[in-house]
Design an enzyme around this catalytic site. Structure first.
Site, PDB file in Angstrom:
ATOM      1  N   GLY A 182      27.273  -2.570  77.324  1.00 37.60           N
ATOM      2  CA  GLY A 182      27.345  -1.314  78.063  1.00 37.60           C
ATOM      3  C   GLY A 182      27.815  -0.166  77.188  1.00 37.60           C
ATOM      4  O   GLY A 182      28.239  -0.371  76.042  1.00 37.60           O
ATOM      5  N   ASP A 183      27.664   1.051  77.712  1.00 40.16           N
ATOM      6  CA  ASP A 183      28.108   2.276  77.031  1.00 40.16           C
ATOM      7  C   ASP A 183      27.419   2.493  75.686  1.00 40.16           C
ATOM      8  O   ASP A 183      28.000   3.069  74.755  1.00 40.16           O
ATOM      9  CB  ASP A 183      29.639   2.260  76.838  1.00 40.16           C
ATOM     10  CG  ASP A 183      30.364   2.090  78.148  1.00 40.16           C
ATOM     11  OD1 ASP A 183      29.863   2.587  79.164  1.00 40.16           O
ATOM     12  OD2 ASP A 183      31.434   1.444  78.161  1.00 40.16           O
ATOM     13  N   GLU A 184      26.192   2.080  75.582  1.00 42.73           N
ATOM     14  CA  GLU A 184      25.446   2.213  74.325  1.00 42.73           C
ATOM     15  C   GLU A 184      24.858   3.603  74.141  1.00 42.73           C
ATOM     16  O   GLU A 184      24.371   3.935  73.053  1.00 42.73           O
ATOM     17  CB  GLU A 184      24.291   1.188  74.279  1.00 42.73           C
ATOM     18  CG  GLU A 184      24.708  -0.274  74.322  1.00 42.73           C
ATOM     19  CD  GLU A 184      24.745  -0.814  75.753  1.00 42.73           C
ATOM     20  OE1 GLU A 184      24.736  -0.007  76.705  1.00 42.73           O
ATOM     21  OE2 GLU A 184      24.808  -2.049  75.910  1.00 42.73           O
ATOM     22  N   THR A 231      33.982   5.716  83.390  1.00 44.60           N
ATOM     23  CA  THR A 231      34.297   5.409  84.788  1.00 44.60           C
ATOM     24  C   THR A 231      35.779   5.143  84.994  1.00 44.60           C
ATOM     25  O   THR A 231      36.359   5.551  85.993  1.00 44.60           O
ATOM     26  CB  THR A 231      33.448   4.191  85.252  1.00 44.60           C
ATOM     27  OG1 THR A 231      32.073   4.549  85.105  1.00 44.60           O
ATOM     28  CG2 THR A 231      33.710   3.813  86.693  1.00 44.60           C
ATOM     29  N   THR A 232      36.425   4.465  84.044  1.00 46.22           N
ATOM     30  CA  THR A 232      37.818   4.066  84.250  1.00 46.22           C
ATOM     31  C   THR A 232      38.781   4.689  83.242  1.00 46.22           C
ATOM     32  O   THR A 232      39.995   4.556  83.391  1.00 46.22           O
ATOM     33  CB  THR A 232      37.951   2.528  84.156  1.00 46.22           C
ATOM     34  OG1 THR A 232      37.472   2.124  82.870  1.00 46.22           O
ATOM     35  CG2 THR A 232      37.165   1.817  85.237  1.00 46.22           C
ATOM     36  N   GLY A 237      28.811   4.449  84.038  1.00 44.93           N
ATOM     37  CA  GLY A 237      29.242   5.816  83.702  1.00 44.93           C
ATOM     38  C   GLY A 237      28.332   6.286  82.591  1.00 44.93           C
ATOM     39  O   GLY A 237      28.463   5.839  81.461  1.00 44.93           O
ATOM     40  N   ILE A 270      25.069   6.442  65.156  1.00 47.06           N
ATOM     41  CA  ILE A 270      25.109   6.094  63.742  1.00 47.06           C
ATOM     42  C   ILE A 270      25.929   7.148  62.987  1.00 47.06           C
ATOM     43  O   ILE A 270      26.504   6.870  61.937  1.00 47.06           O
ATOM     44  CB  ILE A 270      23.685   5.885  63.179  1.00 47.06           C
ATOM     45  CG1 ILE A 270      23.759   5.262  61.793  1.00 47.06           C
ATOM     46  CG2 ILE A 270      22.846   7.137  63.201  1.00 47.06           C
ATOM     47  CD1 ILE A 270      22.608   4.397  61.420  1.00 47.06           C
ATOM     48  N   ASP A 271      26.017   8.334  63.568  1.00 48.60           N
ATOM     49  CA  ASP A 271      26.857   9.403  62.982  1.00 48.60           C
ATOM     50  C   ASP A 271      28.326   8.987  62.932  1.00 48.60           C
ATOM     51  O   ASP A 271      29.067   9.388  62.030  1.00 48.60           O
ATOM     52  CB  ASP A 271      26.698  10.702  63.787  1.00 48.60           C
ATOM     53  CG  ASP A 271      26.953  10.496  65.276  1.00 48.60           C
ATOM     54  OD1 ASP A 271      26.243   9.649  65.882  1.00 48.60           O
ATOM     55  OD2 ASP A 271      27.855  11.142  65.830  1.00 48.60           O
ATOM     56  N   ARG A 313      39.436   3.638  80.406  1.00 52.65           N
ATOM     57  CA  ARG A 313      40.066   2.619  79.552  1.00 52.65           C
ATOM     58  C   ARG A 313      39.580   2.727  78.109  1.00 52.65           C
ATOM     59  O   ARG A 313      38.425   3.065  77.862  1.00 52.65           O
ATOM     60  CB  ARG A 313      39.720   1.213  80.067  1.00 52.65           C
ATOM     61  CG  ARG A 313      40.381   0.880  81.382  1.00 52.65           C
ATOM     62  CD  ARG A 313      39.960  -0.498  81.875  1.00 52.65           C
ATOM     63  NE  ARG A 313      38.559  -0.537  82.267  1.00 52.65           N
ATOM     64  CZ  ARG A 313      37.941  -1.622  82.700  1.00 52.65           C
ATOM     65  NH1 ARG A 313      38.591  -2.775  82.787  1.00 52.65           N
ATOM     66  NH2 ARG A 313      36.686  -1.594  83.060  1.00 52.65           N
ATOM     67  N   LYS A 358      22.247   9.226  77.600  1.00 59.13           N
ATOM     68  CA  LYS A 358      21.661  10.172  76.647  1.00 59.13           C
ATOM     69  C   LYS A 358      20.199   9.834  76.369  1.00 59.13           C
ATOM     70  O   LYS A 358      19.335  10.709  76.370  1.00 59.13           O
ATOM     71  CB  LYS A 358      22.441  10.167  75.333  1.00 59.13           C
ATOM     72  CG  LYS A 358      21.711  11.088  74.380  1.00 59.13           C
ATOM     73  CD  LYS A 358      21.912  10.997  72.951  1.00 59.13           C
ATOM     74  CE  LYS A 358      20.684  11.613  72.277  1.00 59.13           C
ATOM     75  NZ  LYS A 358      20.906  12.111  70.952  1.00 59.13           N
TER      76      LYS A 358
END
Ligand code: GDP
Ligand code: IMO
Ligand code: MG
Length: 428
Positions: free
Chosen positions: A12-14, A301-302, A40, A333-334, A304, A18
């Site tokens: 997740g969050d990859e 979302t949280t 999120g 990658i930046d 954390r 975007k």
């Protein structure tokens, strides 16, 4: 005919939000097919940042149709909060640009309560859920006691189902977990209000998606979570409760597999995970902290802190296999610029064996030691690169290695959070 899937290849969050926003430019329809407001997704357009949880990331264009599929668990409270949030930011959400499946399961207050009390009762073995009631809602779906959006449209059916459910859930909450009871009338009246507001958005979305694809519209399916949070192929039980892999599109939006044309796995250039569970390449040192701070790795979302580690190609290779990826989009990658050396995990050593897949048993996975290949890093900051040729040679070698070891091409490279910070290398 074209139907694309964008899905997370890790935990997740990859950068799915975007990439969905970027690819949605050439699409007419964007569909969420699983998960709920545990997701999120961040989208940055010009100077504004948008955080989306339930509404597909195509909403920011205004003229795209956005669909919440039957595989999604829909929390109406969260949905209407998100609509208000978007309207405050100048984004219109109407039945012309948002459609909700009549078959989607509804997240009820008892699901959120049960998520919390169950986590607490797991003690040190907690999963680290988002607390949004996702697991308990999918449990009711599988148990066949769930309330669906179409039930909310029939108040008598809804009343009867809610009465039964509240009675049972109150028993469980109080007798098993020592929590407080929910008041039937309060929940009933709250959801009657949502029922009226939801009505204009509700449709049979499988029919809509089928007709859209058949009539030549480009449809983009936006995954939530990632491959290793998948209920079947993730690091069970440290997973979410839905199928996050490509197969989830078929069941979660009522689309046949033969209609899908391209499947893009979104892979962060390193690995992160939020919540508990195995993470073979996790870094517990200064480099891990450096990546977290430079990459702003804190949950949408949280809030954390996300656990950070090296890129794991066993993970990406498995993701390519279980979803039949046609390419990868590599994001962030930046963030890696400035490291003298970068490591990639190319296999796991399990006892005396070397493997390139993720074992089912967590005990076996705990035994796996990552085998690293070390590559030279790059110093040049690359957020202003707009073509593959402009990337530093060592960044290109890094991307080449991903392609070689996963046997999957990298079609897109993302060098920053904004729409235009994207390099298109090839067809997806
Ligand atoms: P999602 O859940 O997969 O949509 O990802 P999140 O929104 O939770 O987390 C990704 C974060 O990285 C967000 O803050 C994005 O704005 C940001 N992001 C996405 N792509 C890039 C990129 O290529 N470079 C940088 N620096 N940030 C990015
Ligand atoms: P996006 O779409 C990262 C994780 C939670 C927890 C596990 C189960 O933004 O990538 P759940 O609330 O689903 O029962 O929690 O899954 N998790 C995510 N981690 N990104 C997400 O979504 C996640 N959604 C759930 O942290 O470990
Ligand atoms: Mg996210």
């Amino acid at each position: 005919m074209s139907a694309f899937i964008v899905l997370g290849a890790q935990w997740g969050d990859e950068g799915k939000g975007k990439m969905t926003d970027y690819l949605a430019e050439s699409a007419e329809v964007v569909v969420r097919f699983q998960g709920g407001n545990n997701a999120g997704h961040t989208v940055e357009v010009e100077d504004k940042q948008y955080k989306l949880h339930l509404i597909p990331s195509g909403i920011l264009y205004g003229d795209k149709l956005n669909i919440i599929g039957n595989g999604v668990v829909l929390d109406p409270k969260s949905l209407f909060e998100e609509i208000d949030y978007l309207e405050d930011l100048g984004v219109k959400v109407t039945p012309d640009n948002l459609m909700i499946s009549d078959r989607a399961q509804v997240v009820m207050p008892y699901h959120r309560i049960l998520d919390g009390v169950k986590e607490k009762s797991r003690g040190k073995n907690d999963i680290g859920t988002t607390g949004k009631g996702i697991g308990p809602c999918y449990t009711d779906k599988a148990e066949r006691s769930g309330i669906r959006v179409c039930d909310l449209m029939h108040t008598d059916v809804f009343k009867e189902k809610l009465q039964k459910n509240i009675e049972i859930k109150n028993d469980i909450i109080t007798k098993v977990y020592g929590g407080n009871t929910l008041d039937f009338n309060a929940v009933y009246n709250e959801y009657l209000g949502y029922s009226k507001k939801l009505k204009p958005f509700v449709k049979d979305i499988s029919v809509e998606v089928f007709n859209d694809i058949k009539s030549g519209k480009k449809v983009l399916f936006e995954g939530a979570q990632g491959t290793f949070l998948d209920i079947d192929y993730g690091t069970y039980p440290y997973v979410t409760s839905s199928n996050t892999i490509a197969g989830g599109v078929c069941t979660g939006a009522g689309v046949g597999p033969t209609m899908i044309t391209n499947i893009v796995g979104i892979a962060k250039a390193y690995t992160t995970r939020v919540g508990k569970g195995p993470f073979p390449t996790e870094l517990f040192d200064k480099t891990g902290d450096w990546i977290r701070e430079k990459g702003h790795e804190y949950g949408v979302t949280t809030g954390r802190a996300r656990r950070c580690g090296w890129l794991d190609l066993v993970i990406l290779k498995t993701s390519a296999r279980v979803s039949g990826l046609t390419s990868f989009a590599v994001t962030k990658i930046d963030t890696l610029a400035g490291l003298e050396k970068v490591k990639i995990c190319v296999g796991y050593k399990m006892g005396s064996k070397v493997i390139d897949y993720v074992p089912a048993s967590l005990e076996d996975l705990a035994e796996c030691e990552p085998i690293y290949e070390e590559l030279d890093g790059w110093d040049e900051s690359i957020e202003n690169s707009r073509s593959y040729d402009e990337l530093p040679e060592n960044a290109k070698l890094y991307l080449k290695r991903i392609e070689e070891l996963t046997h999957t091409k990298v079609s897109i490279v993302s060098v920053g959070p904004k729409r235009d910070q994207t390099i298109r290398v090839s067809e997806i």
